[in-house]
Write a protein that holds these residues in place. Structure first.
Motif, PDB file in Angstrom:
ATOM      1  N   GLY A  13      -0.410  13.697   6.696  1.00  0.00           N
ATOM      2  CA  GLY A  13      -0.197  12.990   5.427  1.00  0.00           C
ATOM      3  C   GLY A  13       0.108  11.512   5.662  1.00  0.00           C
ATOM      4  O   GLY A  13      -0.378  10.641   4.940  1.00  0.00           O
ATOM      5  N   GLU A  14       0.917  11.238   6.697  1.00  0.00           N
ATOM      6  CA  GLU A  14       1.250   9.843   7.014  1.00  0.00           C
ATOM      7  C   GLU A  14       0.015   9.077   7.496  1.00  0.00           C
ATOM      8  O   GLU A  14      -0.208   7.927   7.121  1.00  0.00           O
ATOM      9  CB  GLU A  14       2.351   9.787   8.084  1.00  0.00           C
ATOM     10  CG  GLU A  14       3.711  10.205   7.560  1.00  0.00           C
ATOM     11  CD  GLU A  14       4.759  10.387   8.652  1.00  0.00           C
ATOM     12  OE1 GLU A  14       5.959  10.438   8.300  1.00  0.00           O
ATOM     13  OE2 GLU A  14       4.401  10.488   9.849  1.00  0.00           O
ATOM     14  N   GLN A  15      -0.777   9.739   8.325  1.00  0.00           N
ATOM     15  CA  GLN A  15      -2.007   9.104   8.801  1.00  0.00           C
ATOM     16  C   GLN A  15      -2.918   8.747   7.624  1.00  0.00           C
ATOM     17  O   GLN A  15      -3.489   7.661   7.570  1.00  0.00           O
ATOM     18  CB  GLN A  15      -2.758  10.037   9.757  1.00  0.00           C
ATOM     19  CG  GLN A  15      -2.044  10.237  11.084  1.00  0.00           C
ATOM     20  CD  GLN A  15      -2.760  11.241  11.978  1.00  0.00           C
ATOM     21  OE1 GLN A  15      -3.935  11.511  11.812  1.00  0.00           O
ATOM     22  NE2 GLN A  15      -2.029  11.800  12.926  1.00  0.00           N
ATOM     23  N   GLN A  16      -3.012   9.672   6.674  1.00  0.00           N
ATOM     24  CA  GLN A  16      -3.900   9.414   5.532  1.00  0.00           C
ATOM     25  C   GLN A  16      -3.357   8.273   4.672  1.00  0.00           C
ATOM     26  O   GLN A  16      -4.116   7.461   4.158  1.00  0.00           O
ATOM     27  CB  GLN A  16      -4.103  10.697   4.725  1.00  0.00           C
ATOM     28  CG  GLN A  16      -5.245  10.690   3.725  1.00  0.00           C
ATOM     29  CD  GLN A  16      -6.615  10.381   4.314  1.00  0.00           C
ATOM     30  OE1 GLN A  16      -6.806   9.372   4.984  1.00  0.00           O
ATOM     31  NE2 GLN A  16      -7.589  11.235   4.048  1.00  0.00           N
ATOM     32  N   ARG A  17      -2.017   8.149   4.566  1.00  0.00           N
ATOM     33  CA  ARG A  17      -1.436   7.037   3.812  1.00  0.00           C
ATOM     34  C   ARG A  17      -1.701   5.703   4.496  1.00  0.00           C
ATOM     35  O   ARG A  17      -1.941   4.689   3.833  1.00  0.00           O
ATOM     36  CB  ARG A  17       0.075   7.216   3.676  1.00  0.00           C
ATOM     37  CG  ARG A  17       0.441   8.218   2.629  1.00  0.00           C
ATOM     38  CD  ARG A  17       1.751   8.883   2.981  1.00  0.00           C
ATOM     39  NE  ARG A  17       1.937  10.019   2.114  1.00  0.00           N
ATOM     40  CZ  ARG A  17       2.639   9.955   0.990  1.00  0.00           C
ATOM     41  NH1 ARG A  17       3.237   8.842   0.628  1.00  0.00           N
ATOM     42  NH2 ARG A  17       2.732  11.021   0.240  1.00  0.00           N
ATOM     43  N   ILE A  18      -1.639   5.718   5.831  1.00  0.00           N
ATOM     44  CA  ILE A  18      -1.966   4.495   6.581  1.00  0.00           C
ATOM     45  C   ILE A  18      -3.436   4.127   6.317  1.00  0.00           C
ATOM     46  O   ILE A  18      -3.778   2.958   6.104  1.00  0.00           O
ATOM     47  CB  ILE A  18      -1.738   4.696   8.105  1.00  0.00           C
ATOM     48  CG1 ILE A  18      -0.246   4.956   8.406  1.00  0.00           C
ATOM     49  CG2 ILE A  18      -2.282   3.518   8.911  1.00  0.00           C
ATOM     50  CD1 ILE A  18       0.662   3.757   8.331  1.00  0.00           C
ATOM     51  N   ALA A  19      -4.297   5.147   6.287  1.00  0.00           N
ATOM     52  CA  ALA A  19      -5.722   4.890   6.020  1.00  0.00           C
ATOM     53  C   ALA A  19      -5.924   4.353   4.600  1.00  0.00           C
ATOM     54  O   ALA A  19      -6.794   3.515   4.364  1.00  0.00           O
ATOM     55  CB  ALA A  19      -6.541   6.167   6.231  1.00  0.00           C
ATOM     56  N   VAL A  20      -5.097   4.828   3.666  1.00  0.00           N
ATOM     57  CA  VAL A  20      -5.183   4.320   2.288  1.00  0.00           C
ATOM     58  C   VAL A  20      -4.744   2.853   2.258  1.00  0.00           C
ATOM     59  O   VAL A  20      -5.398   2.001   1.638  1.00  0.00           O
ATOM     60  CB  VAL A  20      -4.319   5.167   1.324  1.00  0.00           C
ATOM     61  CG1 VAL A  20      -4.263   4.532  -0.054  1.00  0.00           C
ATOM     62  CG2 VAL A  20      -4.869   6.591   1.225  1.00  0.00           C
ATOM     63  N   ALA A  21      -3.648   2.551   2.969  1.00  0.00           N
ATOM     64  CA  ALA A  21      -3.182   1.152   3.033  1.00  0.00           C
ATOM     65  C   ALA A  21      -4.260   0.264   3.641  1.00  0.00           C
ATOM     66  O   ALA A  21      -4.502  -0.849   3.180  1.00  0.00           O
ATOM     67  CB  ALA A  21      -1.889   1.057   3.849  1.00  0.00           C
ATOM     68  N   ARG A  22      -4.931   0.773   4.675  1.00  0.00           N
ATOM     69  CA  ARG A  22      -6.018   0.010   5.296  1.00  0.00           C
ATOM     70  C   ARG A  22      -7.149  -0.249   4.284  1.00  0.00           C
ATOM     71  O   ARG A  22      -7.701  -1.346   4.216  1.00  0.00           O
ATOM     72  CB  ARG A  22      -6.572   0.784   6.505  1.00  0.00           C
ATOM     73  CG  ARG A  22      -7.735   0.084   7.196  1.00  0.00           C
ATOM     74  CD  ARG A  22      -8.284   0.893   8.343  1.00  0.00           C
ATOM     75  NE  ARG A  22      -8.705   2.216   7.895  1.00  0.00           N
ATOM     76  CZ  ARG A  22      -9.189   3.161   8.686  1.00  0.00           C
ATOM     77  NH1 ARG A  22      -9.300   2.937   9.988  1.00  0.00           N
ATOM     78  NH2 ARG A  22      -9.540   4.324   8.201  1.00  0.00           N
ATOM     79  N   ALA A  23      -7.462   0.771   3.489  1.00  0.00           N
ATOM     80  CA  ALA A  23      -8.527   0.615   2.488  1.00  0.00           C
ATOM     81  C   ALA A  23      -8.143  -0.419   1.422  1.00  0.00           C
ATOM     82  O   ALA A  23      -9.010  -0.988   0.768  1.00  0.00           O
ATOM     83  CB  ALA A  23      -8.838   1.955   1.834  1.00  0.00           C
TER      84      ALA A  23
END
Ligand code: ADP
Ligand code: ADP
Length: 218
Positions: A141-151
């Protein structure tokens, strides 16, 4: 905001998209659902310039993005749109913060400004304390949030997401979905989300159903 007309796509003899029209409004969250093989990912990739259509055009504002090439296409991709995938594709050797700011560095923005923005986004996404960790030290979940922040780092107008919660447990998935709507409310971004998650699909402002290369309900 985005208007696609008459989109057709072939893979060899396979007619994958058979004339698709889509309109995405400013700040609108649209879900795309339908059986596997219906052409959802292909459509998302064409709307997001990751793939080319054989017929039809996609306009974002006044720009016909189907015609963009080279530097102009790269600039458009980097500044105007963001992508979120099922598997986040974070770079394993970089920290969360570094992963988030890389698209900004590519866009030529200052590292200092980007770090401030990364912290702000991470705060909204609930991963402010995880920025100095590498992906392997973070939960899914944290990895996906980091990916969202990157997007989001370059403040894109449209986010395209392909099964964004497909790899998450139900609690993380639910959190992520709520986040999309918070981001929309806060920054006015549009979201186009391909998903098999019924709850997310139904939360959207509009749900498009694809079947056999066409949109069958609006
Ligand atoms: P969905 O996302 O709805 O599952 P896809 O857009 O991934 O559907 O695929 C639609 C059809 O196009 C499928 O039959 C798939 O096998 C085919 N397809 C997708 N990408 C390619 C490709 N790169 N080359 C050949 N066929 C492809
Ligand atoms: P999805 O979960 O989006 O339906 P797929 O498993 O259909 O994903 O596709 C994953 C990737 O493989 C995509 O990039 C798609 O373009 C490609 N792909 C899908 N089907 C084919 C195919 N028949 N031949 C070549 N590439 C394909």
């Amino acid at each position: 905001m985005l208007v696609a007309k008459g989109i057709e796509k072939y893979y060899g003899d396979l007619h994958v998209l058979k004339g698709v029209d889509v309109t995405i409004g400013h700040g609108e969250v649209v879900s795309i659902v339908g059986p596997s093989g219906a052409g959802k990912s292909t459509l998302l990739h064409i709307l997001g310039t990751l793939d080319e259509s054989d017929k039809g055009e996609v306009k974002v504002g006044e720009t016909n993005i189907t015609k963009l090439k080279g530097d102009k296409l790269a600039t458009y991709r980097n500044n105007e749109i963001g992508f979120i995938f099922q598997f986040h594709n974070l770079l394993p050797e970089f920290t969360g913060e570094e992963n988030i700011i890389i698209p900004g560095l590519i866009a030529g923005r200052s590292e200092k400004e980007l770090k401030i923005r990364a912290k702000e986004l991470a705060g909204i996404l609930g991963v402010a304390g995880r920025l100095q960790h590498k992906p392997s030290e973070l939960s899914g979940g944290e990895q996906q949030r980091i990916a969202v922040a990157r997007a989001l780092i370059n403040d894109p107008k449209i986010i395209f997401a392909d099964e964004p919660s497909g790899n998450l447990d139900s609690k993380s998935a639910q959190d992520l979905h709520e986040l999309f709507f918070r981001l929309r409310d806060e920054f006015g971004q549009s979201f186009v989300i391909v998903t098999h998650n019924q709850e997310l699909a139904e939360m959207a402002d509009r749900m498009l159903t694809m079947q056999d290369g066409k949109i069958v309900s609006l």
